[in-house]
Design an enzyme around this catalytic site. Sequence first.
Site, PDB file in Angstrom:
ATOM      1  N   ALA A  10       0.835  -1.207   0.000  1.00  0.00           N
ATOM      2  CA  ALA A  10       0.000   0.000   0.000  1.00  0.00           C
ATOM      3  C   ALA A  10       0.865   1.251   0.000  1.00  0.00           C
ATOM      4  O   ALA A  10       0.543   2.243  -0.641  1.00  0.00           O
ATOM      5  CB  ALA A  10      -0.922  -0.019   1.210  1.00  0.00           C
ATOM      6  N   LEU A  11       1.985   1.202   0.719  1.00  0.00           N
ATOM      7  CA  LEU A  11       2.851   2.376   0.826  1.00  0.00           C
ATOM      8  C   LEU A  11       3.732   2.524  -0.411  1.00  0.00           C
ATOM      9  O   LEU A  11       3.790   3.595  -1.031  1.00  0.00           O
ATOM     10  CB  LEU A  11       3.695   2.263   2.103  1.00  0.00           C
ATOM     11  CG  LEU A  11       4.675   3.389   2.404  1.00  0.00           C
ATOM     12  CD1 LEU A  11       4.713   3.678   3.904  1.00  0.00           C
ATOM     13  CD2 LEU A  11       6.076   3.026   1.916  1.00  0.00           C
ATOM     14  N   ASN A 102       7.813   0.630   9.096  1.00  0.00           N
ATOM     15  CA  ASN A 102       7.325   0.909  10.445  1.00  0.00           C
ATOM     16  C   ASN A 102       8.342   0.564  11.520  1.00  0.00           C
ATOM     17  O   ASN A 102       9.164  -0.332  11.340  1.00  0.00           O
ATOM     18  CB  ASN A 102       6.065   0.071  10.726  1.00  0.00           C
ATOM     19  CG  ASN A 102       4.811   0.733  10.196  1.00  0.00           C
ATOM     20  OD1 ASN A 102       4.686   1.953  10.264  1.00  0.00           O
ATOM     21  ND2 ASN A 102       3.887  -0.062   9.694  1.00  0.00           N
ATOM     22  N   LYS A 184       6.346   8.683  15.687  1.00  0.00           N
ATOM     23  CA  LYS A 184       5.420   7.814  14.953  1.00  0.00           C
ATOM     24  C   LYS A 184       4.960   6.652  15.826  1.00  0.00           C
ATOM     25  O   LYS A 184       3.799   6.240  15.769  1.00  0.00           O
ATOM     26  CB  LYS A 184       6.103   7.287  13.683  1.00  0.00           C
ATOM     27  CG  LYS A 184       5.291   6.267  12.867  1.00  0.00           C
ATOM     28  CD  LYS A 184       4.248   6.925  11.971  1.00  0.00           C
ATOM     29  CE  LYS A 184       3.422   5.908  11.205  1.00  0.00           C
ATOM     30  NZ  LYS A 184       4.140   5.233  10.121  1.00  0.00           N
ATOM     31  N   ASN A 188       1.582   4.571  16.552  1.00  0.00           N
ATOM     32  CA  ASN A 188       1.498   3.169  16.129  1.00  0.00           C
ATOM     33  C   ASN A 188       1.293   2.212  17.302  1.00  0.00           C
ATOM     34  O   ASN A 188       0.547   1.240  17.180  1.00  0.00           O
ATOM     35  CB  ASN A 188       2.787   2.766  15.406  1.00  0.00           C
ATOM     36  CG  ASN A 188       2.662   2.908  13.898  1.00  0.00           C
ATOM     37  OD1 ASN A 188       1.570   2.943  13.361  1.00  0.00           O
ATOM     38  ND2 ASN A 188       3.800   3.009  13.226  1.00  0.00           N
TER      39      ASN A 188
END
Lengths: 302, 302
Positions: A10-11, A102, A184, A188
């Site tokens: 998706a990224l 991530n 982040k 997350n």
Amino acid sequence: MKIGIVGSGALGLYYGALLQRSGQDVHFLLRRDYLAISTGGLYVHSCNGDFHLPTLSAYRDTGEIGEVDLVLVGLKTISNQYMLDLVRPLIGDSTAILTLQNGLGNEELLAEEFGAERVLGGVAFLCSNRGEPGNVHHLGAGEIRLGEYDGGLSQRSKDLATMFNNAGVQCEAVADLRRARWEKLVWNIPFNGLAALLGKDVTEILSHPWSNDLVRELMLEVIAAANAQTIDIPIDAAQFSQQLIEFTEEMDHYRPSMMIDRAEGRALELEAIYAVPLQYARQSGVSMPRVEMLFALLDIGE
Amino acid sequence: MKIGIVGSGALGLYYGALLQRSGQDVHFLLRRDYLAISTGGLYVHSCNGDFHLPTLSAYRDTGEIGEVDLVLVGLKTISNQYMLDLVRPLIGDSTAILTLQNGLGNEELLAEEFGAERVLGGVAFLCSNRGEPGNVHHLGAGEIRLGEYDGGLSQRSKDLATMFNNAGVQCEAVADLRRARWEKLVWNIPFNGLAALLGKDVTEILSHPWSNDLVRELMLEVIAAANAQTIDIPIDAAQFSQQLIEFTEEMDHYRPSMMIDRAEGRALELEAIYAVPLQYARQSGVSMPRVEMLFALLDIGE
């Protein structure tokens, strides 16, 4: 600029498509979407406007791409055991590597193998999901904050930020990548974990009084651990947690990636988002009891 | 002794059946099992040997039972809003009330309505489940520790213990009911909650290294809260937590009642097992962060 995208989920698909549309020479390593994209191109369904790229440079093997100026790593961290072999054929004398993965621990892996001076990291605040093969859905946000693994505000990182800006991606080069990574995580760690564990989206989580409180407590634990790392400016706990909660309240029933991974029976990114941050916190003498409990509860479900 | 059983689920049916078999005059308030038991009696499938009671005194309404010597309350605490009305018709001048319900707050409700001098409480370490209507399954254990709500080792509580012993139930009268209730919570809080949240039985929970650690951390929080209450002798944290874990390791894939309740879509006993203990702990200046988190995670699923 010749760019190789490793990890076209998706990224990787979303940013790669925007970069190609802005005139960059983008080469995609594909697995699931190879056939669909080779024949029909890529459809981007975006809240900023849909578009279609009829032709992509699509590969099954990075060996066919050859050396590039920039490797953009968008691989799920659960596949990090393949990362170094996938990246290696793309590396020339002056190749830079930017990982937008991530959690923590990814730059370290790349730096140890290819040299720290090549490595940049970035955190992407992107709401996107893969659709049917050949389709990617951009639901909101998308800004990137990127910086040198070694720290400092380099010309290279500013140039990359400009490249993203020219592609329509809000992007800022930062001097303190470590701080950006931890910031982040403040989002997350609570939202990915609670959503995966409870099968509830962020709106459902925030609408329940006690899980709303729990989100804030988890955030405060992560901020305390972040501030115990070597970072330039401490994170303001009250202000930053409030800001992230308000940012999340704008999302309409967003389902974090880890919630989708669990619902679809895929492995979760627990190592990068929980295990490594917990280890770094412990090494700094900070305990995160609620984060540790969330990790344990997620891990027993794996 | 004339006994009225209010709440004839897995616990009420099992103990009531043993008391009737031992010669007591037992009257059961039934709902789901009324028809099956009125026509076919009750089948007890027990690890200590199966037996069948062909005839029970079965009622749909406690008004038909009239005054009794002992009310035995086995109601789920989620039905406590009906408890006082169900018990009231059974009360005569010398009626005692023994609640074997889970958690905290049940004796308080009964004492306020019917007078503290009537009220005893007991904790039951019983592995039992309801089967098809007219059937109850006893999987293991079954001992009871009971005592006066007002505290002290009364003759009445010793006589009740003897009555249970004569029925084949290991039972001890204790001077400190409050301590016994908290001891039971040291088991209930981790195992009921984790099993319900994760859909894992006690064996699965204990076989995973991190959830095993988490069980112990939850136990230590509950013991700290227990020792901050007015109890005669503090609970030895290391020794008691170890003893409970070993006791649980003997259970073969036991599914706690709360796990079954969630799997079958029924409401959980969160008020008695989490909310009231958390409130008592807070009033004593003790925080239970992991227990609070477990409660929040369970509550959002309700």
